[in-house]
Design a protein around this motif. Structure first.
Motif, PDB file in Angstrom:
ATOM      1  N   SER A 145       0.864  -1.167   0.000  1.00 43.29           N
ATOM      2  CA  SER A 145       0.000   0.000   0.000  1.00 43.29           C
ATOM      3  C   SER A 145       0.910   1.229   0.000  1.00 43.29           C
ATOM      4  CB  SER A 145      -0.935  -0.026   1.208  1.00 43.29           C
ATOM      5  OG  SER A 145      -1.845   1.047   1.157  1.00 43.29           O
ATOM      6  N   LEU A 146       1.433   1.599   1.127  1.00 42.83           N
ATOM      7  CA  LEU A 146       2.284   2.780   1.274  1.00 42.83           C
ATOM      8  C   LEU A 146       3.409   2.837   0.243  1.00 42.83           C
ATOM      9  CD1 LEU A 146       3.502   5.059   3.425  1.00 42.83           C
ATOM     10  CD2 LEU A 146       5.046   3.167   3.862  1.00 42.83           C
ATOM     11  N   THR A 147       4.076   1.726  -0.002  1.00 45.72           N
ATOM     12  CA  THR A 147       5.241   1.714  -0.890  1.00 45.72           C
ATOM     13  C   THR A 147       4.859   1.666  -2.366  1.00 45.72           C
ATOM     14  OG1 THR A 147       5.404  -0.649  -0.479  1.00 45.72           O
ATOM     15  CG2 THR A 147       6.901   0.785   0.774  1.00 45.72           C
ATOM     16  N   GLY A 148       3.617   1.408  -2.692  1.00 43.72           N
ATOM     17  CA  GLY A 148       3.121   1.508  -4.056  1.00 43.72           C
ATOM     18  C   GLY A 148       3.904   0.721  -5.098  1.00 43.72           C
ATOM     19  N   GLY A 149       4.490  -0.382  -4.710  1.00 50.45           N
ATOM     20  CA  GLY A 149       5.228  -1.222  -5.656  1.00 50.45           C
ATOM     21  C   GLY A 149       6.736  -1.089  -5.569  1.00 50.45           C
ATOM     22  N   LEU A 150       7.243  -0.242  -4.666  1.00 40.73           N
ATOM     23  CA  LEU A 150       8.691  -0.053  -4.558  1.00 40.73           C
ATOM     24  C   LEU A 150       9.415  -1.314  -4.100  1.00 40.73           C
ATOM     25  CD1 LEU A 150       8.977   3.541  -3.044  1.00 40.73           C
ATOM     26  CD2 LEU A 150       9.457   2.814  -5.388  1.00 40.73           C
ATOM     27  N   ILE A 151       8.793  -2.097  -3.224  1.00 36.55           N
ATOM     28  CA  ILE A 151       9.436  -3.333  -2.768  1.00 36.55           C
ATOM     29  C   ILE A 151       9.576  -4.289  -3.951  1.00 36.55           C
ATOM     30  CG2 ILE A 151       9.336  -5.301  -1.189  1.00 36.55           C
ATOM     31  CD1 ILE A 151       7.531  -3.474   0.631  1.00 36.55           C
ATOM     32  N   ALA A 152       8.512  -4.437  -4.705  1.00 37.81           N
ATOM     33  CA  ALA A 152       8.569  -5.282  -5.907  1.00 37.81           C
ATOM     34  C   ALA A 152       9.610  -4.739  -6.881  1.00 37.81           C
ATOM     35  CB  ALA A 152       7.195  -5.355  -6.573  1.00 37.81           C
ATOM     36  N   ALA A 153       9.661  -3.425  -7.028  1.00 34.26           N
ATOM     37  CA  ALA A 153      10.595  -2.814  -7.978  1.00 34.26           C
ATOM     38  C   ALA A 153      12.043  -3.074  -7.588  1.00 34.26           C
ATOM     39  CB  ALA A 153      10.330  -1.316  -8.094  1.00 34.26           C
ATOM     40  N   VAL A 154      12.375  -2.939  -6.315  1.00 34.66           N
ATOM     41  CA  VAL A 154      13.770  -3.158  -5.916  1.00 34.66           C
ATOM     42  C   VAL A 154      14.144  -4.628  -6.046  1.00 34.66           C
ATOM     43  CG1 VAL A 154      13.509  -3.458  -3.398  1.00 34.66           C
ATOM     44  CG2 VAL A 154      15.587  -2.426  -4.326  1.00 34.66           C
ATOM     45  N   LEU A 155      13.221  -5.526  -5.752  1.00 35.67           N
ATOM     46  CA  LEU A 155      13.512  -6.955  -5.921  1.00 35.67           C
ATOM     47  C   LEU A 155      13.709  -7.299  -7.392  1.00 35.67           C
ATOM     48  CD1 LEU A 155      11.049  -8.470  -3.304  1.00 35.67           C
ATOM     49  CD2 LEU A 155      13.555  -8.436  -3.160  1.00 35.67           C
ATOM     50  N   THR A 156      12.868  -6.734  -8.246  1.00 31.29           N
ATOM     51  CA  THR A 156      12.967  -7.061  -9.676  1.00 31.29           C
ATOM     52  C   THR A 156      14.060  -6.259 -10.381  1.00 31.29           C
ATOM     53  OG1 THR A 156      11.172  -5.525 -10.244  1.00 31.29           O
ATOM     54  CG2 THR A 156      10.588  -7.843  -9.839  1.00 31.29           C
ATOM     55  N   GLU A 157      14.689  -5.342  -9.678  1.00 29.73           N
ATOM     56  CA  GLU A 157      15.866  -4.643 -10.201  1.00 29.73           C
ATOM     57  C   GLU A 157      17.052  -5.614 -10.311  1.00 29.73           C
ATOM     58  OE1 GLU A 157      17.774  -1.165 -11.627  1.00 29.73           O
ATOM     59  OE2 GLU A 157      15.673  -1.501 -11.167  1.00 29.73           O
ATOM     60  N   VAL A 158      16.968  -6.700  -9.560  1.00 31.36           N
ATOM     61  CA  VAL A 158      18.048  -7.695  -9.507  1.00 31.36           C
ATOM     62  C   VAL A 158      17.926  -8.646 -10.701  1.00 31.36           C
ATOM     63  CG1 VAL A 158      19.054  -9.580  -8.154  1.00 31.36           C
ATOM     64  CG2 VAL A 158      18.107  -7.544  -6.998  1.00 31.36           C
ATOM     65  N   ALA A 159      19.010  -8.787 -11.443  1.00 29.10           N
ATOM     66  CA  ALA A 159      19.025  -9.741 -12.550  1.00 29.10           C
ATOM     67  C   ALA A 159      18.775 -11.147 -12.007  1.00 29.10           C
ATOM     68  CB  ALA A 159      20.368  -9.692 -13.268  1.00 29.10           C
ATOM     69  N   GLY A 160      17.917 -11.882 -12.674  1.00 24.81           N
ATOM     70  CA  GLY A 160      17.588 -13.242 -12.242  1.00 24.81           C
ATOM     71  C   GLY A 160      16.472 -13.318 -11.223  1.00 24.81           C
ATOM     72  N   SER A 161      15.904 -12.174 -10.862  1.00 32.65           N
ATOM     73  CA  SER A 161      14.832 -12.178  -9.859  1.00 32.65           C
ATOM     74  C   SER A 161      13.584 -12.914 -10.340  1.00 32.65           C
ATOM     75  CB  SER A 161      14.464 -10.748  -9.452  1.00 32.65           C
ATOM     76  OG  SER A 161      14.022 -10.010 -10.577  1.00 32.65           O
ATOM     77  N   SER A 162      13.471 -13.116 -11.646  1.00 34.09           N
ATOM     78  CA  SER A 162      12.296 -13.836 -12.159  1.00 34.09           C
ATOM     79  C   SER A 162      12.253 -15.273 -11.647  1.00 34.09           C
ATOM     80  CB  SER A 162      12.284 -13.829 -13.686  1.00 34.09           C
ATOM     81  OG  SER A 162      13.447 -14.446 -14.188  1.00 34.09           O
ATOM     82  N   GLU A 163      13.375 -15.777 -11.156  1.00 34.02           N
ATOM     83  CA  GLU A 163      13.391 -17.124 -10.576  1.00 34.02           C
ATOM     84  C   GLU A 163      12.689 -17.169  -9.231  1.00 34.02           C
ATOM     85  OE1 GLU A 163      17.259 -19.053 -10.512  1.00 34.02           O
ATOM     86  OE2 GLU A 163      17.903 -17.704 -12.127  1.00 34.02           O
ATOM     87  N   VAL A 164      12.567 -16.024  -8.554  1.00 32.55           N
ATOM     88  CA  VAL A 164      11.995 -16.017  -7.207  1.00 32.55           C
ATOM     89  C   VAL A 164      10.789 -15.093  -7.049  1.00 32.55           C
ATOM     90  CG1 VAL A 164      14.197 -16.650  -6.160  1.00 32.55           C
ATOM     91  CG2 VAL A 164      13.562 -14.238  -6.274  1.00 32.55           C
ATOM     92  N   PHE A 165      10.678 -14.068  -7.888  1.00 29.69           N
ATOM     93  CA  PHE A 165       9.578 -13.112  -7.730  1.00 29.69           C
ATOM     94  C   PHE A 165       8.358 -13.615  -8.486  1.00 29.69           C
ATOM     95  CE2 PHE A 165       7.018  -9.378  -8.552  1.00 29.69           C
ATOM     96  CZ  PHE A 165       6.984  -8.812  -7.294  1.00 29.69           C
ATOM     97  N   GLU A 166       7.299 -13.885  -7.743  1.00 25.52           N
ATOM     98  CA  GLU A 166       6.090 -14.451  -8.332  1.00 25.52           C
ATOM     99  C   GLU A 166       5.089 -13.374  -8.743  1.00 25.52           C
ATOM    100  OE1 GLU A 166       3.954 -17.485  -9.892  1.00 25.52           O
ATOM    101  OE2 GLU A 166       5.930 -17.663  -8.991  1.00 25.52           O
ATOM    102  N   CYS A 167       4.809 -12.424  -7.847  1.00 28.76           N
ATOM    103  CA  CYS A 167       3.719 -11.478  -8.096  1.00 28.76           C
ATOM    104  C   CYS A 167       3.810 -10.323  -7.113  1.00 28.76           C
ATOM    105  CB  CYS A 167       2.384 -12.219  -7.910  1.00 28.76           C
ATOM    106  SG  CYS A 167       0.921 -11.216  -8.097  1.00 28.76           S
ATOM    107  N   GLY A 168       3.262  -9.186  -7.511  1.00 29.37           N
ATOM    108  CA  GLY A 168       3.152  -8.051  -6.612  1.00 29.37           C
ATOM    109  C   GLY A 168       1.762  -7.446  -6.670  1.00 29.37           C
TER     110      GLY A 168
END
Length: 177
Positions: A29-52
């Motif tokens: 809510s408050l972060t408006g997707g920033l947590i997802a954005a910083v995680l997906t900034e990492v190359a290869g994050s598609s192996e672990v990031f499912e959804c936001g």
């Protein structure tokens, strides 16, 4: 877009999740997707990031994450109870192993004596374990700074949640209040 220490912390988290074969979901809510954005900034994050999920309104929290309207009415959207319910709700809807959530008051308005600008609750849930939360009181340091500090605190909370599920390496290097 993000400071190097935050990217480094996200990289360590992605590596730890990858080593476990774990998937993550965010409910923001408050972060408006920033947590997802910083995680997906990492190359290869598609192996672990499912959804936001970005569930800014109470109606979205109810509809998308299954947060009880009664819980929202009793405690308010900015509460430990709602932060935990958001993380648990995200895990219930998405096939992932860990979830993190954020809710709070970034300002400049919207604060009160009981819930001032800069009050943030973060939640985390690891499948098969009780949800946890942390309360942060950043003060009225500005909307951007509150959201950035909340994103960093969410990564730190993820380390804590993962530690409750077994040993991990890293974390705690962000110097959070």
């Amino acid at each position: 877009m993000f400071a190097a220490p935050l990217i480094d912390e996200a990289s360590r988290l992605v590596a730890a999740l990858r080593a476990r074969g774990a998937k993550i979901v965010t409910a923001e809510s408050l972060t408006g997707g920033l947590i997802a954005a910083v995680l997906t900034e990492v190359a290869g994050s598609s192996e672990v990031f499912e959804c936001g999920f970005v569930t800014y309104s109470n109606a979205a929290k109810e509809h998308e994450l299954g947060v009880s309207g009664a819980l929202l009415a009793r405690h308010g959207a900015v509460s430990a109870e709602v932060a935990q319910a958001m993380a648990v709700g995200a895990l219930a809807r998405i096939k992932a192993d860990v979830a993190v959530s954020s809710t709070g008051i970034a300002g400049p308005g919207g604060g009160s004596t009981a819930k001032p600008v800069g009050l943030v609750y973060l939640g985390a849930a690891v499948r098969g374990h009780a949800a946890i939360h942390v309360e942060c009181r950043f003060g009225d340091i500005g909307r951007v700074c509150i959201r950035q500090a909340s994103t960093a605190a969410a990564l730190a909370l993820l380390w804590q949640a993962l530690a409750s599920d077994g040993p991990v390496q890293g974390g705690g290097g962000l110097g959070l209040p």
